[in-house]
Scaffold this active site. Sequence first.
Site, short mmCIF file in Angstrom:
data_model
loop_
_atom_site.label_atom_id
_atom_site.label_comp_id
_atom_site.label_asym_id
_atom_site.label_seq_id
_atom_site.Cartn_x
_atom_site.Cartn_y
_atom_site.Cartn_z
N HIS A 83 100.26 44.24 -29.64
CA HIS A 83 99.06 44.73 -28.98
C HIS A 83 98.36 45.58 -30.04
O HIS A 83 99.02 46.13 -30.93
CB HIS A 83 99.41 45.58 -27.76
CG HIS A 83 100.04 44.75 -26.66
ND1 HIS A 83 101.24 45.06 -26.09
CD2 HIS A 83 99.62 43.61 -26.08
CE1 HIS A 83 101.54 44.15 -25.18
NE2 HIS A 83 100.57 43.25 -25.15
N ASP A 116 99.95 48.84 -30.51
CA ASP A 116 101.33 48.84 -31.03
C ASP A 116 101.28 49.11 -32.54
O ASP A 116 102.23 49.63 -33.12
CB ASP A 116 102.00 47.47 -30.86
CG ASP A 116 102.31 47.13 -29.41
OD1 ASP A 116 102.62 48.05 -28.65
OD2 ASP A 116 102.26 45.93 -29.07
C1 XLS Z 1 101.84 39.82 -19.29
C2 XLS Z 1 101.67 39.14 -20.57
C3 XLS Z 1 101.59 40.09 -21.73
C4 XLS Z 1 101.03 39.37 -22.90
C5 XLS Z 1 100.66 40.20 -24.06
O1 XLS Z 1 102.14 39.27 -18.27
O2 XLS Z 1 102.69 38.20 -20.72
O3 XLS Z 1 102.83 40.65 -21.98
O4 XLS Z 1 101.96 38.40 -23.30
O5 XLS Z 1 99.53 40.93 -23.82
#
Ligand code: XLS
Length: 346
Positions: A53, A56
């Site tokens: 992210h 992150d």
């Molecule tokens: C949530 C998503 C999230 C994405 C990344 O349900 O899977 O974790 O993979 O933003």
Amino acid sequence: MTPSSKEDFKFSVGPWNLHPGADPFGPPVRPEREFADKLKVFKDLGFGYVQFHDDDAVPDDASSSERERIAGEVRKMLDDNGLQAEFVAPRLWEDARGIDGPVTSNNAADRKWALERGKRAVDVAQLLGTDKMVWWPAREGTYTRESKDAVAAIGRMLEWCNALLDYDKNLKILGEMKPNEPMDLMYLPTTGHWLALAYKTVDPSRVGTLIESAHCILLGLDPSDEFANALAHDKLWGVHLNDQNGLKFDQDKAFGSVDLRRAFNQVDVLVRNGFGQNGEVVGLDVKAMRTQPAEKSHLHLKTSKETFLDLVDLCHAINRDEWQGYITARDYESLERFIVKNLMGK
Ligand code: XLS
Ligand code: MG
């Protein structure tokens, strides 16, 4: 098409996949690990890529010069561990300005922030050396159906993508669709909806998808068929493998832990279609059970990867002539037994 070999598959995971075990009903049960420790775990488990992210990697409030410095440090830590960034995803769902969107928010100031935050995520992606941005439109939907104009909302999602494609002419946007959670109802709930939007953007060749197994299951769809649909459009640029026990919250269980046949079919469609041969990465989006002690709270990553690779072996070893024989004879009952026996190692 040459089927993918084990060596074609490179794996990725996100820092959020090593977590202290809090859930909506209880606090953390394990200490949070330092980012550097997470990278070491990823390296030791044989991962080649890290999913991020935006925050992150770089705090959202960092100035542009701080952003460069911090991203440089993160990149150095990746290099030191033989890792690369797979993608950066803007975390648009935690900030107060993202409470009702923000891309489809009824509030113009929130929509403006969504674009700024998207651009910052693109900057971070560039600094980390990846051209991929994943967009999980977490709060782009409604809690109350009548609260937004759905047609206008789709238009806003398109505008947001176009603005980012225009901002960075090398950017690739991978939509990761999910039907619900945190919202009641999402706009563009399926990959199919997303791909329709992709073809309407200013540069469809730079818009693809990342598909998560659990999100398909939450839709009542088969993940391998969802992968296949995107593969048929040359748009499967990433996956989030995991498993899910029926229609409930997004569980992010270890890959293959609920339904091994469903996992086999996902691996098989990737193997048969040469996934990984053009730089696509096998991403995991899995969570450790809250019951795991700290020293064993990485095993979900290890077991998911092992299950995937064992299934790649099965894809290569399975008797394709016998398989085809059942198809030719239209004896699908025997085909079922054949697949089940193979999954039992018989
Ligand atoms: C949530 C998503 C999230 C994405 C990344 O349900 O899977 O974790 O993979 O933003
Ligand atoms: Mg995911």
